[in-house]
Design a protein around this motif. Structure first.
Motif, PDB file in Angstrom:
ATOM      1  N   GLN A   1      38.909  43.688  45.833  1.00  0.00           N
ATOM      2  CA  GLN A   1      39.990  44.163  44.970  1.00  0.00           C
ATOM      3  C   GLN A   1      40.882  45.130  45.741  1.00  0.00           C
ATOM      4  O   GLN A   1      40.401  46.122  46.292  1.00  0.00           O
ATOM      5  CB  GLN A   1      39.401  44.856  43.741  1.00  0.00           C
ATOM      6  CG  GLN A   1      40.430  45.328  42.757  1.00  0.00           C
ATOM      7  CD  GLN A   1      39.779  46.024  41.591  1.00  0.00           C
ATOM      8  OE1 GLN A   1      39.271  47.122  41.732  1.00  0.00           O
ATOM      9  NE2 GLN A   1      39.780  45.372  40.441  1.00  0.00           N
TER      10      GLN A   1
ATOM     11  N   TYR B   1      46.021  46.142  40.316  1.00  0.00           N
ATOM     12  CA  TYR B   1      45.087  45.531  41.255  1.00  0.00           C
ATOM     13  C   TYR B   1      45.329  44.030  41.401  1.00  0.00           C
ATOM     14  O   TYR B   1      45.863  43.364  40.516  1.00  0.00           O
ATOM     15  CB  TYR B   1      43.633  45.784  40.850  1.00  0.00           C
ATOM     16  CG  TYR B   1      43.197  45.080  39.587  1.00  0.00           C
ATOM     17  CD1 TYR B   1      42.728  43.773  39.632  1.00  0.00           C
ATOM     18  CD2 TYR B   1      43.233  45.722  38.357  1.00  0.00           C
ATOM     19  CE1 TYR B   1      42.315  43.127  38.488  1.00  0.00           C
ATOM     20  CE2 TYR B   1      42.831  45.088  37.211  1.00  0.00           C
ATOM     21  CZ  TYR B   1      42.378  43.790  37.282  1.00  0.00           C
ATOM     22  OH  TYR B   1      41.982  43.140  36.142  1.00  0.00           O
ATOM     23  N   LEU B   2      44.903  43.541  42.540  1.00  0.00           N
ATOM     24  CA  LEU B   2      44.852  42.116  42.862  1.00  0.00           C
ATOM     25  C   LEU B   2      43.445  41.873  43.385  1.00  0.00           C
ATOM     26  O   LEU B   2      42.972  42.627  44.238  1.00  0.00           O
ATOM     27  CB  LEU B   2      45.888  41.772  43.936  1.00  0.00           C
ATOM     28  CG  LEU B   2      45.906  40.344  44.453  1.00  0.00           C
ATOM     29  CD1 LEU B   2      46.336  39.385  43.347  1.00  0.00           C
ATOM     30  CD2 LEU B   2      46.844  40.227  45.639  1.00  0.00           C
ATOM     31  N   GLU B   3      42.753  40.857  42.873  1.00  0.00           N
ATOM     32  CA  GLU B   3      41.374  40.610  43.293  1.00  0.00           C
ATOM     33  C   GLU B   3      41.144  39.146  43.626  1.00  0.00           C
ATOM     34  O   GLU B   3      41.822  38.265  43.104  1.00  0.00           O
ATOM     35  CB  GLU B   3      40.383  41.085  42.245  1.00  0.00           C
ATOM     36  CG  GLU B   3      40.467  40.393  40.922  1.00  0.00           C
ATOM     37  CD  GLU B   3      39.525  40.992  39.891  1.00  0.00           C
ATOM     38  OE1 GLU B   3      38.853  41.998  40.170  1.00  0.00           O
ATOM     39  OE2 GLU B   3      39.462  40.441  38.786  1.00  0.00           O
TER      40      GLU B   3
ATOM     41  N   LEU C   1      40.751  34.359  41.233  1.00  0.00           N
ATOM     42  CA  LEU C   1      41.904  35.166  41.603  1.00  0.00           C
ATOM     43  C   LEU C   1      42.377  35.873  40.347  1.00  0.00           C
ATOM     44  O   LEU C   1      42.541  35.241  39.302  1.00  0.00           O
ATOM     45  CB  LEU C   1      43.014  34.277  42.173  1.00  0.00           C
ATOM     46  CG  LEU C   1      44.327  34.943  42.539  1.00  0.00           C
ATOM     47  CD1 LEU C   1      44.127  35.917  43.694  1.00  0.00           C
ATOM     48  CD2 LEU C   1      45.366  33.893  42.891  1.00  0.00           C
TER      49      LEU C   1
ATOM     50  N   VAL D   1      44.740  39.445  38.581  1.00  0.00           N
ATOM     51  CA  VAL D   1      45.709  40.526  38.703  1.00  0.00           C
ATOM     52  C   VAL D   1      45.672  41.313  37.395  1.00  0.00           C
ATOM     53  O   VAL D   1      45.407  40.756  36.333  1.00  0.00           O
ATOM     54  CB  VAL D   1      47.131  39.977  39.006  1.00  0.00           C
ATOM     55  CG1 VAL D   1      47.651  39.119  37.865  1.00  0.00           C
ATOM     56  CG2 VAL D   1      48.092  41.085  39.327  1.00  0.00           C
TER      57      VAL D   1
ATOM     58  N   SER E   1      43.240  36.175  34.943  1.00  0.00           N
ATOM     59  CA  SER E   1      42.596  35.574  36.112  1.00  0.00           C
ATOM     60  C   SER E   1      42.565  34.055  35.976  1.00  0.00           C
ATOM     61  O   SER E   1      42.649  33.508  34.874  1.00  0.00           O
ATOM     62  CB  SER E   1      41.179  36.114  36.296  1.00  0.00           C
ATOM     63  OG  SER E   1      40.368  35.760  35.209  1.00  0.00           O
TER      64      SER E   1
END
Length: 182
Positions: free
Chosen positions: A99, A110-112, A140, A142, A155
């Motif tokens: 993340q 966040y981006l994970e 994926l 956000v 996601s």
């Protein structure tokens, strides 16, 4: 079948205990997600997906990852894939999630991304032949973290066996989620 789940639970507990024997600096969390999985043929109804996840930080790489605003956590999930008028499916997954966060007070964006393993109770879902009970889960997401405790996000997850079986239709699930961190 009961023996399998008892053994499965024991293995998960041992993995978690071995990974998290060091002090925890990041936050653990519990998350609830609702989504849908589109059918392969557009004239069929999409399936509903429900997901409950527990995430635990992995701090063994903090010295390296924290300088880039990256967190690493292990996500353990139980899912229910609902299919109207047919057999429902239960999926259990274990996924390491990276993340990246941008911090703004009082929230973070966040981006994970994560790639892990999943076990599907049924090899068929909607009009798809998954080909195997054991699948890969690519995820994926956000979202935002508000006041360091509340996670809201979107996601997409893809489940397939990576062509390791004769059939590999795969399933995509698009979901929204809320999580609480402590």
């Amino acid at each position: 079948m009961r023996t399998f789940f008892t053994s499965y639970t024991l293995v998960i507990k041992l993995i978690l205990l071995s990974l998290f024997s060091s002090p925890i600096y990041a936050k653990s969390g519990l998350e609830l997600a609702y989504g849908f999985a589109p059918a392969k043929n557009s004239h069929l109804r999409a399936g509903d997906t429900w997901r409950v996840s527990y995430s635990q930080p992995i701090n063994h790489f903090d010295d390296f990852l924290s300088q880039y605003n990256i967190n690493l956590r292990l996500e353990l999930s139980a899912q229910h894939w609902d299919e109207l008028g047919s057999t429902n499916n239960h999926v259990f997954s274990l996924n390491p999630m990276f993340q990246y966060q941008w911090h703004f007070e009082p929230m973070s964006v966040y981006l994970e991304l994560g790639i892990g393993a999943a076990y599907s109770h049924n090899t068929y879902y909607l009009d798809r032949n998954l080909g195997s009970n054991w699948l890969f889960e690519d995820k994926l997401g956000v979202g935002i973290i508000i006041n360091q405790y509340h996670r809201l996000g979107v996601s997409i997850a893809h489940y397939s066996n990576a062509d390791l079986a004769n059939h590999n239709d795969g399933v995509d699930s698009i979901s929204i989620h809320y999580g609480y961190l402590w």
